[in-house]
Design a protein around this motif. Structure first.
Motif, PDB file in Angstrom:
ATOM      1  N   LEU A 334       0.823  -1.208   0.000  1.00  0.00           N
ATOM      2  CA  LEU A 334       0.000   0.000   0.000  1.00  0.00           C
ATOM      3  C   LEU A 334       0.859   1.260   0.000  1.00  0.00           C
ATOM      4  N   VAL A 337       2.009   1.887  -3.609  1.00  0.00           N
ATOM      5  CA  VAL A 337       0.942   2.367  -4.482  1.00  0.00           C
ATOM      6  C   VAL A 337       0.575   3.811  -4.153  1.00  0.00           C
ATOM      7  N   THR A 338       0.818   4.218  -2.901  1.00  0.00           N
ATOM      8  CA  THR A 338       0.539   5.611  -2.514  1.00  0.00           C
ATOM      9  C   THR A 338       1.259   6.590  -3.430  1.00  0.00           C
ATOM     10  N   TRP A 476      -9.637   4.810  -1.602  1.00  0.00           N
ATOM     11  CA  TRP A 476      -9.957   3.510  -2.173  1.00  0.00           C
ATOM     12  C   TRP A 476     -10.997   2.772  -1.344  1.00  0.00           C
ATOM     13  N   GLU A 544      -8.870  -2.263  -0.491  1.00  0.00           N
ATOM     14  CA  GLU A 544      -7.668  -1.514  -0.855  1.00  0.00           C
ATOM     15  C   GLU A 544      -6.508  -2.457  -1.175  1.00  0.00           C
ATOM     16  N   GLN A 545      -6.375  -3.511  -0.373  1.00  0.00           N
ATOM     17  CA  GLN A 545      -5.276  -4.453  -0.595  1.00  0.00           C
ATOM     18  C   GLN A 545      -5.473  -5.241  -1.885  1.00  0.00           C
ATOM     19  N   ALA A 548      -4.534  -2.949  -4.740  1.00  0.00           N
ATOM     20  CA  ALA A 548      -3.093  -2.759  -4.822  1.00  0.00           C
ATOM     21  C   ALA A 548      -2.412  -3.994  -5.405  1.00  0.00           C
TER      22      ALA A 548
END
Length: 598
Positions: A334, A337-338, A476, A544-545, A548
């Motif tokens: 995460l 990806v930020t 997300w 979110e995971q 990602a």
């Protein structure tokens, strides 16, 4: 029919005076000696029997004290500036008469949990069952609570500022302040008639200092307010209920054995719902009798400039290389990806992250030149496509608007950008102290056209005076999007709410908007359905995971689109199942525990 004696009439008049003071405490009726002496003089002048006026006064005093029904709320006749809705009145009645004054108020965002808590507190004050009350809330909400209790309920609440403030009868304080020394000792030595804790989901972990502090509070009645009693684990729900009524669900191991299959998957739901119904009430927006204005949603696709697109592509390549080097470790996913998400927001947001990354990297590391190469690309970007579009939208609206961004650096950039274009904008963020947050809110109500808020603005504050909202970048997690919207689309909003989602084409952002708008249909849902969908969907990894992982593990853009479509189809299927069950009136997991409008 009877005639009162002078003594009876005098007593009745005094009773009426006291009753009026109880019913209207904000009027602050003082002991009026002139009134009392005039009454004495009239009684002596009229002889052994009083006149009709004082007889009527005696009757009014008796009527003021009369209770026509055990279920009746006496406080409803003494609210200075409030007409509670039916579901709020029903909630207060159930807590008072069926739950013994201890309850979790778990209404969805925007349905008025604060109003329900105020009604319950007011009723107990009028009946003399509560004298001392402590209300613990996030720091940003202290003055908002004080204002609402004073203006809407006529409750003389004060905001905690100095040590001596704890001595007042009704105190509103930040839980972070209350749990620290020397305040903590003072509070834990006090016997409170009522404790109210707002945003109570922050007590979910019994190992935290917040929870350990709350469990030690000495109280007769207790209200916990939260729209999300479960976020990640059923144990969180158990911990909250144990604060209210220890032993209600048995011991921890007994609860797990009886009701938990997996940390988010319950069993024996009928028995669990029955147990919960005695401590929790949840009103949903889809319940009858609760009406809201419309949401009008507009997704605005934007083409990045050539320089912005080059930066995005370069950051994407950098992120995928780092992920492969880390061998797919989830801990890095995460945060990597930020970087991509920050590029979609502003050059300033990704610049700060890269510079910090550069400083933390060893001087001899081959990673350093790659990071600096990205920093150099940022220097070549002179404009922000999103900011220019936001400015255009705001000028067309010519009304107040709140802009949400996830990043502090983007917030600072936008403040400067609007200032350069002669537009008054103010910030709202988590790092501000209570006074500054209230000052920013007052400026927004008055002079400023724009409020630029980070996620701190997505929780707790009420912005019904504004009905335009721009999502400069989107979280997300769909529930966080819903929390943002709930700041303006809530009870008391008289206008249709217009929501603008800025979306950069050819980036991860384009897919997020597609997921929220098309696959879940977030903005058109009956809002209560969203948490049901996410509860069923997030059985393994959070959304979110999963996003990602799809992004980082895909070998090509086509591969990512295929994985994304599978994810979207799964969400869409869960959504359809939940909507069908809702239409058929079937139980909807644990969020249908107890609705007061049934």
């Amino acid at each position: 029919m009877f005639q009162s004696t002078p003594a009876q009439a005098a007593d009745a008049a005094v009773e009426s005076h006291i009753a009026l003071r109880k019913l209207h405490p904000l009027v602050q009726l003082q002991h009026d000696r002139t009134w009392f002496h005039e009454l004495q003089e009239r009684l002596s002048r009229n002889g052994s029997w009083d006149n009709w006026t004082l007889y009527q006064l005696a009757m009014e005093a008796e009527q003021a004290k009369a209770i026509n029904s055990f279920e009746q709320l006496r406080c409803l006749g003494s609210l200075p500036d409030l007409e509670p809705l039916p579901h709020q009145i029903s909630t207060a009645q159930k807590v008072l008469h069926s739950m013994g004054g201890r309850a979790i108020l778990a209404d969805e965002v925007g349905l008025g949990k604060t109003i329900e808590a105020g009604l319950i507190l007011k009723e107990y004050l009028i009946k003399g069952l509560v004298k001392r009350a402590l209300i613990l809330v996030p720091a940003s909400l202290v003055l908002q609570w004080v204002r609402e209790l004073n203006q809407k309920f006529g409750i003389a609440a004060v905001a905690q500022k100095r040590a001596h403030t704890w001595g007042y009868d009704i105190v509103v304080a930040s839980i972070d302040t209350a749990k620290r020394e020397p305040h903590k000792d003072t509070i834990l030595e006090t016997d409170y008639d009522m404790i109210i804790i707002d945003e109570a989901h922050k007590l979910k972990n019994k190992k935290t200092t917040n929870y350990q502090f709350a469990v030690q509070l000495r109280k007769k009645y207790c209200l916990l307010l939260t729209a999300t009693p479960i976020q990640n684990d059923l144990d969180e729900l158990y911990n909250l209920i144990n604060l209210l009524k220890p032993g209600q669900l048995g011991g921890q191991s007994e609860f797990s054995a009886n009701y938990v299959v997996d940390k988010r998957l319950p069993k024996n739901e009928d028995q669990l719902q029955e147990a919960l119904s005695s401590v929790m009430i949840r009103n949903r927006r889809g319940d009858g009798g609760i009406s809201f204005t419309r949401r009008i949603v507009k997704n605005i696709p934007l083409q990045l400039s050539e320089e912005e697109k080059q930066l995005y592509d370069a950051v994407t390549s950098f992120v995928k290389e780092r992920y492969e080097e880390s061998e797919g470790l989830l801990a890095n996913m995460l945060s990597l990806v930020t970087l991509q998400r920050e590029v979609c927001s502003s050059r300033d947001a990704v610049f700060l992250t890269l510079v910090n990354m550069f400083k933390k990297t060893e001087e001899q590391s081959p990673l350093r030149p790659k990071i600096w190469e990205l920093v150099e690309k940022i220097r070549g970007i002179k404009a922000n496509t999103k900011a220019e579009k936001a400015l255009e939208l705001i000028k067309d609206m010519n009304e107040k608007v709140i802009i949400f961004t996830e990043y502090r650096a983007t917030q600072e950039y936008l403040l400067q950008f609007f200032r350069e274009h002669n537009m008054i904008a103010v910030p709202y963020r988590g790092g501000m102290n209570r006074g500054k947050k209230d000052w920013m809110m007052d400026l927004f109500r008055g002079r400023a056209q724009v409020l630029i808020a980070t996620e701190a603005g997505g929780e707790g504050i009420n912005l019904q005076f504004c009905h335009h909202m721009i999502n400069f970048d989107l979280p997300w997690n769909p529930m966080r999007v819903e929390q943002r919207i709930g700041r303006v689309h809530r009870l008391g909003q008289t206008e249709d709410v217009k929501i603008y989602n800025l979306c950069t084409l050819g980036t991860i952002e384009e897919y997020i908007v597609s997921l929220l708008h098309e696959k879940i249909n977030l903005f058109e849902l009956v809002i209560g359905e969203l948490d049901h969908i996410l509860e069923r969907f997030d059985k393994g990894e959070a959304i979110e995971q999963q996003l990602a992982k799809a992004l980082l593990e895909s070998k090509s853009n086509e591969d990512f689109i295929e994985q994304f479509n599978k994810l979207g189809s799964s969400l869409h299927q869960v959504r359809d199942e939940v909507c069908k069950e809702n239409d058929a009136g079937a139980p909807l997991d644990l969020t249908s525990w107890q609705s007061t409008t049934e």
